[in-house]
Enzyme design. Sequence first.
Site: not given
Length: 296
Positions: A87-90
């Site tokens: 994750g952590l990709c908008g």
Amino acid sequence: MPSLKEVRNRINSVRSTQQITKAMKMVSAAKLRKAQDKSIQMRPYSRRLSQILSNVLNNAEVGNLGVYAQKRPVNQVLIIAVTSDRGLCGGFNSNVVKAVNALIAEKYAEQNRKGKVTILAIGKKGRDYFKRRNQKLIETYTELFGKLSFENAKTAAEFAMEGFAKQEFDEVVIVYNEFKNVATQIIRQEQFLPLQMPQEDTKIKGTTKADYLYEPSKEEIISELLPKTLKIQLYRSLLESNASEHGARMTAMDKATENAGELLKELRLTYNRTRQAAITKEILEIVGGAEALANG
């Protein structure tokens, strides 16, 4: 008003988070360069292969195109959802999920009511999402993007192709993010199977009618060309998605780093105000105590 210790703890926490997001941005920037180069290098090859296929399919003497071009009534649908493993990709993964849900609701609503819409998830995030919502999952491919290669990608393509050939699926669609630039990814929905016959008004730009000499035979050439084209199509989609993922993560981490900087400014201001208020309170207590002693 929070105590000085609480504000200091928050400042240290935000500063640590800022360092992490900044490091993640730098890592994504390095990975983006490699992924972008692979994606750009694949485009001319994929485009040229599609041009050759378009010319061959437009040849009136081609004859039978095989099982992958057979059109049947659409009862069973397979949707290949390409997401990331991390994750952590908008909005990278959520955009794919929304596109898949919209596709099911708008185009395959009837098949979905009958439980005949199946998801082939490429990436952990898509797998986890559809599994939580009890969507029918037939196969998942994770950790492909760690060492993305044609050999790894063709496994998923062969699975879909085999299912279509056995009439387990009547239509196969790919949903993925196409890389445009670091800040922009475009959601694409492409029909994978059955093979779409090129029309006169939808030919690839730059395609010209050509005559070919077939050796050893037309049938053998076509039987080799069609499966390879389909595998290249999925591989190109994975390359585009991989580049898009790193671009989206780089943008998200850059924004998170900026937000952490703004939050640090506010916390430092709060810290200074709290500290000043504590100092003022101590001065007032000292003055009040001195007056009490003088009056006593």
